[in-house]
Write a protein that holds these residues in place. Structure first.
Motif, PDB file in Angstrom:
ATOM      1  N   UNK A 538      -3.015 -13.929   3.196  1.00 43.34           N
ATOM      2  CA  UNK A 538      -3.591 -12.990   4.149  1.00 43.34           C
ATOM      3  C   UNK A 538      -2.797 -13.006   5.447  1.00 43.34           C
ATOM      4  N   UNK A 539      -2.987 -11.960   6.236  1.00 46.09           N
ATOM      5  CA  UNK A 539      -2.366 -11.835   7.547  1.00 46.09           C
ATOM      6  C   UNK A 539      -3.384 -12.290   8.585  1.00 46.09           C
ATOM      7  N   UNK A 540      -3.089 -13.381   9.269  1.00 43.46           N
ATOM      8  CA  UNK A 540      -4.060 -13.947  10.211  1.00 43.46           C
ATOM      9  C   UNK A 540      -4.385 -12.974  11.330  1.00 43.46           C
ATOM     10  N   UNK A 541      -3.394 -12.277  11.831  1.00 42.90           N
ATOM     11  CA  UNK A 541      -3.609 -11.393  12.982  1.00 42.90           C
ATOM     12  C   UNK A 541      -4.512 -10.219  12.628  1.00 42.90           C
ATOM     13  N   UNK A 542      -4.277  -9.600  11.462  1.00 41.92           N
ATOM     14  CA  UNK A 542      -5.065  -8.435  11.071  1.00 41.92           C
ATOM     15  C   UNK A 542      -6.282  -8.790  10.234  1.00 41.92           C
ATOM     16  N   UNK A 543      -6.263  -9.978   9.616  1.00 42.63           N
ATOM     17  CA  UNK A 543      -7.359 -10.373   8.746  1.00 42.63           C
ATOM     18  C   UNK A 543      -7.319  -9.726   7.377  1.00 42.63           C
ATOM     19  N   UNK A 544      -6.229  -9.072   7.027  1.00 39.27           N
ATOM     20  CA  UNK A 544      -6.142  -8.363   5.761  1.00 39.27           C
ATOM     21  C   UNK A 544      -5.535  -9.236   4.675  1.00 39.27           C
ATOM     22  N   UNK A 545      -6.194  -9.257   3.504  1.00 41.49           N
ATOM     23  CA  UNK A 545      -5.618  -9.916   2.339  1.00 41.49           C
ATOM     24  C   UNK A 545      -4.405  -9.111   1.880  1.00 41.49           C
ATOM     25  N   UNK A 546      -3.383  -9.817   1.439  1.00 40.32           N
ATOM     26  CA  UNK A 546      -2.152  -9.156   1.007  1.00 40.32           C
ATOM     27  C   UNK A 546      -2.382  -8.550  -0.372  1.00 40.32           C
ATOM     28  N   UNK A 547      -2.216  -7.242  -0.470  1.00 43.48           N
ATOM     29  CA  UNK A 547      -2.384  -6.527  -1.733  1.00 43.48           C
ATOM     30  C   UNK A 547      -1.053  -5.891  -2.136  1.00 43.48           C
ATOM     31  N   UNK A 548      -0.725  -5.834  -3.433  1.00 42.67           N
ATOM     32  CA  UNK A 548      -1.450  -6.500  -4.515  1.00 42.67           C
ATOM     33  C   UNK A 548      -1.276  -8.019  -4.457  1.00 42.67           C
ATOM     34  N   UNK A 549      -2.048  -8.708  -5.242  1.00 44.75           N
ATOM     35  CA  UNK A 549      -2.115 -10.160  -5.130  1.00 44.75           C
ATOM     36  C   UNK A 549      -0.958 -10.851  -5.859  1.00 44.75           C
ATOM     37  N   UNK A 550       0.238 -10.492  -5.498  1.00 44.57           N
ATOM     38  CA  UNK A 550       1.392 -11.070  -6.176  1.00 44.57           C
ATOM     39  C   UNK A 550       1.575 -12.549  -5.904  1.00 44.57           C
TER      40      UNK A 550
END
Length: 664
Positions: A538-550
């Motif tokens: 995930x990106x700590x600053x944005x809080x978004x999980x990295x997609x797709x889950x490679x």
């Protein structure tokens, strides 16, 4: 605004100067959530100083113009104070829990409590003056000039009662005198409290905070107080400038310089404390154990069972002793004796032994998972807790055959799979809804259709490690049965048995702070039930999980040998029923151990229960945060069966606490 959004941003907010953001500021912004607090407070202060920059120091000051600037400055103050009040409301409950916890586990430590009382007194003094300043803002149209001037001079005056002095006092009480800080452990109150918190096991269950979160909560009160003090001093210099009392540029710069030094020292020490603080959260025993509410049981895995030797072999002979039969079956019911009056063990029988020839057996109610309440032998030995027998006791006597062979009743352990035997653990993956940016925030065991599931609590991940509390929910477990079509042992579930009844006690954690837990599952390695955690980037600053889950992956402790030392077994020998102890359970396991599900002791419980029991209480943190890890642990007391339970390892925020390297 979530809890993690404000603790450190507020602290860094006090570092703001009257300059435009530098490159270093931008770097800090990348790792800490200072958008909602620092930028707003900074903007408010800068705009307010823009108002007073043109104030004249001449003797003939335009009074209406001064009044107009006063109103504008106080309006900016209103905007800043509103932000502070909102933040204070958000974290009040967590601070209250932490302070109450300190009072509880440190009440006998006079030096610590003296410091805490001193800090509380200083915070109250600053907050009281801050509230007075807010009242001035509310009545800005009616205040006399002398009232504001007196308050401003009182706030910044260089004496023992000034806000500046109170801030110094707060800092020294918290971290010790800088000139004597070579031994930081003895003077750093945060470190002392963190250490005491970790050894006081029940405090984690009271606050439902890891030691690192506990330090966050305590420091939040300090951070807000310092922000209030900083705001008062800034606006006091402004008001004195508005009314022509002086330029005060140098005074303000000295104040900020002192504040910068204090802040830098505090952040370094805070980061050091956080780095060493534990991040584990688990549940203590409830005030009262309630089956199906606070705990549940594996049932009839290995259970005490009475059988005559004549029925332990196909030949119906009594030529051996009970101890000869270490792994056998019940082969019949000779002459319809006692065997016809009790439910037959249709599984295998293990570890048979002779106790005495004759006995009185008290059978359990028919709907019970127990077979016997107690067994009283003629020699006086009693297996289990003797008491009132609602179904009445049955006399059971061994006998002689052909005057040569003694047909003895043996006491064995029955491993019988049946409708009364709940011995299954789910092996299917349990994954949070990552497509909606959900992460795991809590765990608990639930028993559904006789299968134990490790259920997850999930919540929406927000920027900089916060969790949207309104989205928290327990993900429903899959409601399948072990006898459903296409459901298989070893694939969908794990069935415990005499040969396969081991569970590993592990902490599954990650040192990579760019990953958080988004799923859990059990797997089987050999005969061991083994825990796995699913990690997503995930990106700590944005809080978004990295997609797709490679880059997502499963992680566990599958080593049978670590640093040359094999997993250590925790033994439960002759243990009593877990809920019979009057002393609360304490954690007794550590990483890289294992434990076998086994029967309770013969003498204590007639080997009728399977221990350890399963703790089914919610394991969550307050406030909820993403997880860096999960675990299975054992808690109990000596001579009792104890409990297995999940634990969570909260996300490590330490790397995101950055000490500014520029000089303001």
């Amino acid at each position: 605004m979530g809890y993690m959004n404000w603790v450190f941003p507020l602290f860094l907010a006090t570092l703001v100067t009257l300059q435009q953001p530098t490159q270093t500021d931008a770097l800090i912004e990348d790792v800490l959530d200072i958008i909602h607090v620092v930028k707003e407070v900074t903007s408010g202060v800068l705009k307010a100083w823009d108002i007073v920059q043109s104030s004249s120091l001449a003797a003939n000051i335009d009074f209406p113009l001064m009044r107009e600037k006063q109103k504008k400055v106080l309006q900016r103050l209103k905007e800043v104070s509103k932000q502070i009040d909102h933040t204070e409301d958000q974290h009040a409950q967590y601070v209250a829990l932490a302070i109450e916890s300190v009072t509880s586990f440190m009440h006998n430590n006079a030096p610590i409590m003296a410091k805490m009382n001193d800090i509380s007194d200083t915070i109250n003094r600053i907050s009281s003056r801050y509230q007075q300043m807010q009242k001035y803002e509310a009545y800005k149209d009616k205040l006399e000039m002398s009232t504001l001037i007196t308050f401003a001079e009182w706030t910044v005056s260089p004496n023992a009662h000034s806000v500046h002095h109170l801030m110094d006092r707060l800092h020294i009480t918290l971290l010790g005198n800088e000139d004597r800080s070579s031994n930081t452990t003895s003077t750093n109150l945060l470190q002392q409290l963190a250490t005491a918190y970790e050894v006081s096991t029940n405090q984690i269950c009271t606050t439902m905070q890891s030691a690192q979160q506990f330090i966050y909560s305590l420091y939040a009160d300090i951070a807000l107080t310092e922000l209030k003090a900083y705001t008062m001093m800034e606006f006091s210099w402004m008001m004195l400038r508005v009314y022509g009392k002086g330029n005060y540029t140098q005074e303000a710069e000295l104040m900020r310089s002192d504040y910068e030094k204090r802040t830098e020292r505090t952040l370094k020490m805070l980061k050091d404390v956080m780095l060493r603080a534990d991040r584990i959260v688990y549940r203590c025993d409830p005030t009262k154990h309630v089956q199906g509410v606070t705990y549940d049981e594996v049932t009839r895995l290995l259970q005490g069972y009475i059988e005559n030797e004549v029925d332990l072999n196909n030949e119906e002979t009594c030529r051996e002793t009970c101890s000869f039969y270490q792994s056998t079956r019940s082969e019949g019911c000779f002459k319809e004796l006692y065997c016809s009056r009790q439910p037959k063990c249709s599984g295998r029988l293990y570890n048979c032994q002779f106790v005495d020839s004759d006995m009185w057996v008290c059978p359990s109610p028919q709907n019970s998972t127990r077979r016997y309440e107690y067994i009283e032998y003629e020699n006086g030995r009693v297996l289990g807790k003797r008491g009132k027998c609602t179904r009445g006791t049955t006399k059971v006597d061994s006998w002689w055959r052909y005057l040569l062979w003694h047909c003895s009743y043996c006491f064995c352990l029955c491993d019988e799979e049946g409708l009364k035997s709940d011995r299954f653990f789910n092996l299917r993956d349990t994954i949070a809804d990552v497509k909606r940016n959900r992460v795991v925030t809590g765990l608990r065991f639930v028993k559904q259709n006789r299968i134990f599931h490790l259920q997850i609590q999930e919540g929406e991940l927000l920027p900089r490690g916060t969790v949207n509390q309104s989205t928290l929910e327990w993900k429903p477990v899959e409601k399948y049965n072990v006898f459903d079509r296409h459901v298989k042992n070893g694939v969908d579930y794990h069935k415990l048995s005499y040969e396969n009844r081991t569970i590993d006690l592990d902490d599954v954690d990650t040192e990579d702070n760019s990953f958080v837990v988004t799923g859990v599952r059990f797997r089987v390695i050999g005969t061991h039930l083994n825990l796995e955690a699913y990690y997503s980037e995930f990106d700590f600053r944005t809080g978004q999980l990295i997609q797709p889950e490679g880059n997502s992956y499963w992680k566990s402790n599958d080593n049978t040998d670590v640093s040359g030392t094999r997993r250590q077994k925790l033994n439960l020998n002759n243990a009593d029923v877990s809920t019979r102890t009057i002393a609360p359970s304490i954690p007794l396991s550590r990483h890289n151990q294992y434990i076998d599900f086994t029967n309770t002791g013969m003498d204590k419980d007639a080997a009728q229960s399977t221990v350890p029991f399963i703790d089914i209480q919610d394991v969550i943190s307050n406030p909820p945060v993403p997880l860096a890890g999960i675990g299975i642990y054992y808690k109990g007391r000596n001579s009792y069966g104890g409990f297995l339970g999940p634990k969570i390892i909260t996300y490590d925020f330490t790397p995101h606490v950055q000490v500014p390297n520029n000089k303001f």
